[in-house]
Design a protein around this motif. Structure first.
Motif, PDB file in Angstrom:
ATOM      1  N   VAL A  85       0.861  -1.183   0.000  1.00 28.44           N
ATOM      2  CA  VAL A  85       0.000   0.000   0.000  1.00 28.44           C
ATOM      3  C   VAL A  85       0.899   1.234   0.000  1.00 28.44           C
ATOM      4  O   VAL A  85       1.244   1.784   1.047  1.00 28.44           O
ATOM      5  N   ASN A  86       1.292   1.659  -1.211  1.00 33.57           N
ATOM      6  CA  ASN A  86       2.191   2.804  -1.344  1.00 33.57           C
ATOM      7  C   ASN A  86       1.443   4.126  -1.451  1.00 33.57           C
ATOM      8  O   ASN A  86       1.994   5.174  -1.181  1.00 33.57           O
ATOM      9  N   TYR A  87       0.198   4.060  -1.904  1.00 35.20           N
ATOM     10  CA  TYR A  87      -0.573   5.282  -2.119  1.00 35.20           C
ATOM     11  C   TYR A  87      -1.883   5.169  -1.350  1.00 35.20           C
ATOM     12  O   TYR A  87      -2.948   5.016  -1.926  1.00 35.20           O
ATOM     13  N   GLU A  88      -1.760   5.246  -0.028  1.00 38.94           N
ATOM     14  CA  GLU A  88      -2.941   5.028   0.810  1.00 38.94           C
ATOM     15  C   GLU A  88      -4.010   6.087   0.583  1.00 38.94           C
ATOM     16  O   GLU A  88      -5.197   5.811   0.732  1.00 38.94           O
ATOM     17  N   ASP A  89      -3.591   7.329   0.213  1.00 45.59           N
ATOM     18  CA  ASP A  89      -4.593   8.365  -0.039  1.00 45.59           C
ATOM     19  C   ASP A  89      -5.428   8.010  -1.265  1.00 45.59           C
ATOM     20  O   ASP A  89      -6.661   8.144  -1.258  1.00 45.59           O
ATOM     21  N   SER A  90      -4.766   7.533  -2.326  1.00 44.29           N
ATOM     22  CA  SER A  90      -5.484   7.138  -3.536  1.00 44.29           C
ATOM     23  C   SER A  90      -6.343   5.902  -3.275  1.00 44.29           C
ATOM     24  O   SER A  90      -7.483   5.817  -3.757  1.00 44.29           O
ATOM     25  N   MET A  91      -5.804   4.951  -2.510  1.00 38.25           N
ATOM     26  CA  MET A  91      -6.558   3.745  -2.182  1.00 38.25           C
ATOM     27  C   MET A  91      -7.789   4.100  -1.360  1.00 38.25           C
ATOM     28  O   MET A  91      -8.888   3.592  -1.598  1.00 38.25           O
ATOM     29  N   SER A  92      -7.618   4.986  -0.387  1.00 34.24           N
ATOM     30  CA  SER A  92      -8.731   5.382   0.476  1.00 34.24           C
ATOM     31  C   SER A  92      -9.838   6.077  -0.321  1.00 34.24           C
ATOM     32  O   SER A  92     -11.018   5.774  -0.159  1.00 34.24           O
ATOM     33  N   GLN A  93      -9.445   6.994  -1.203  1.00 36.80           N
ATOM     34  CA  GLN A  93     -10.436   7.703  -2.012  1.00 36.80           C
ATOM     35  C   GLN A  93     -11.182   6.741  -2.925  1.00 36.80           C
ATOM     36  O   GLN A  93     -12.394   6.869  -3.138  1.00 36.80           O
ATOM     37  N   SER A  94     -10.452   5.767  -3.464  1.00 35.85           N
ATOM     38  CA  SER A  94     -11.073   4.815  -4.385  1.00 35.85           C
ATOM     39  C   SER A  94     -12.021   3.885  -3.656  1.00 35.85           C
ATOM     40  O   SER A  94     -13.180   3.727  -4.051  1.00 35.85           O
ATOM     41  N   THR A  95     -11.557   3.246  -2.573  1.00 34.84           N
ATOM     42  CA  THR A  95     -12.401   2.283  -1.862  1.00 34.84           C
ATOM     43  C   THR A  95     -13.617   2.948  -1.230  1.00 34.84           C
ATOM     44  O   THR A  95     -14.712   2.384  -1.220  1.00 34.84           O
ATOM     45  N   SER A  96     -13.457   4.160  -0.722  1.00 36.96           N
ATOM     46  CA  SER A  96     -14.591   4.849  -0.100  1.00 36.96           C
ATOM     47  C   SER A  96     -15.629   5.282  -1.125  1.00 36.96           C
ATOM     48  O   SER A  96     -16.780   5.547  -0.767  1.00 36.96           O
ATOM     49  N   SER A  97     -15.237   5.358  -2.406  1.00 36.21           N
ATOM     50  CA  SER A  97     -16.184   5.745  -3.453  1.00 36.21           C
ATOM     51  C   SER A  97     -17.025   4.565  -3.943  1.00 36.21           C
ATOM     52  O   SER A  97     -17.983   4.753  -4.688  1.00 36.21           O
TER      53      SER A  97
END
Length: 297
Positions: free
Chosen positions: A143-155
């Motif tokens: 998980v190198n880009y947790e901000d991108s992962m968080s935005q994607s999964t929460s959407s």
């Protein structure tokens, strides 16, 4: 199987061409489908190599594939998925080698290099999926880009099942999972089980999953941090699998306090090394309906 091949100019050629690629799976107008029939209506395999595409284009393709009633494999090799954000840095964090499997609101992502690029996370944004699996081909996911992962999964507002295979836990991973409305979470680790190195982050993340009722975790062994992180959850089903053997109950008091705090728990599955007094003490008085004890061989 339908095979779509697009030939680009030889790399030695002095002429460079940028050509748009269009993949049509269904016509927007059903009346046009009578003659000729829809293009590639039964496609099950798409291979894209050495191309550049936008995250919006890939998202549109995946949205269509997820409506089909059969498995479709989409292979991206040495592809660059660019961001459509105005402040994005061109070519930064875009290269990806990934296999995407789509089937009726279910998406499986297996990344060869074990790291999902920002562009790929953006391509998953807002998809209508109920089940998502994330893993690496040989290793677990970094998980190198947790901000991108968080935005994607929460959407992913329809998501209720999430399966993740990681290299190990990290604060970024737990932050990316925080606040999701999922009902089922499975955490697996490549080459072993989860070492709970960030118990506070794990605890905060799991407690924020207010809709969660099923939790499956593969761990290396029990630890006080693990039991602290599980304490007070509203889950109905808990499965603890242990890498390289079974659970050694090294923290019987913590295990007992944690399990007894799971007031909604009705199903418990544990892989243990053998029966020991600490195990039975930890199980005493639980209001569960189903208990499975698997002994490691």
């Amino acid at each position: 199987m339908h095979k779509l091949v697009h030939k680009f100019p030889d790399s030695s050629s002095s002429v460079s061409l940028t050509l748009p690629v269009c993949i049509v799976l269904n016509s927007a107008n059903p009346a046009q489908c009578a003659d000729p029939p829809p293009v590639l209506p039964c496609i099950d395999n798409i291979k894209l190599k050495n191309i550049t595409c936008s995250s919006t284009w890939l998202r549109s393709l995946l949205s269509t594939l997820l409506t089909l009633d059969h498995d479709v494999y989409c292979y991206l090799t040495n592809c660059n998925i660019t961001s459509c954000k105005s402040d994005a840095v061109p070519w930064a964090d875009t290269e990806t080698d990934v296999t995407l499997t789509c089937f009726k609101n279910t998406l499986k992502l297996m990344h060869i290099k074990g790291s999902v690029s920002r562009g790929l996370w953006e391509a998953l944004h807002g998809l209508n999926i109920k089940s998502l699996s994330l893993s690496g081909e040989y290793l677990g996911l970094n998980v190198n880009y947790e901000d991108s992962m968080s935005q994607s999964t929460s959407s992913l507002t329809q998501l209720d099942t999430l399966n993740i295979k990681v290299n190990n836990d990290s604060p970024g991973m737990w932050d990316a999972l925080r606040g999701l409305n999922i009902k089922s979470l499975s955490l697996n680790v490549a080459y072993g089980g989860l070492n709970v190195n960030y118990a506070d982050s794990m605890s905060q993340s799991l407690s924020s999953l207010t809709q969660l009722d099923t939790l499956n975790i593969k761990v290396n062994n029990d630890s006080s941090g693990l039991w602290d992180a599980l304490r007070g959850l509203n889950i109905k089903s808990l499965s603890l699998n242990v890498a390289y053997g079974g659970l050694n109950v090294n923290y019987a008091d913590s295990m007992s306090q944690s399990l007894s705090s799971l007031t909604q728990l009705d199903t418990l599955n544990i892989k243990v090394n053998n029966d020991i007094p600490g195990l039975w003490d930890a199980l005493r008085g639980l209001n569960i309906k189903s208990l499975s004890l698997n002994v490691a061989e």
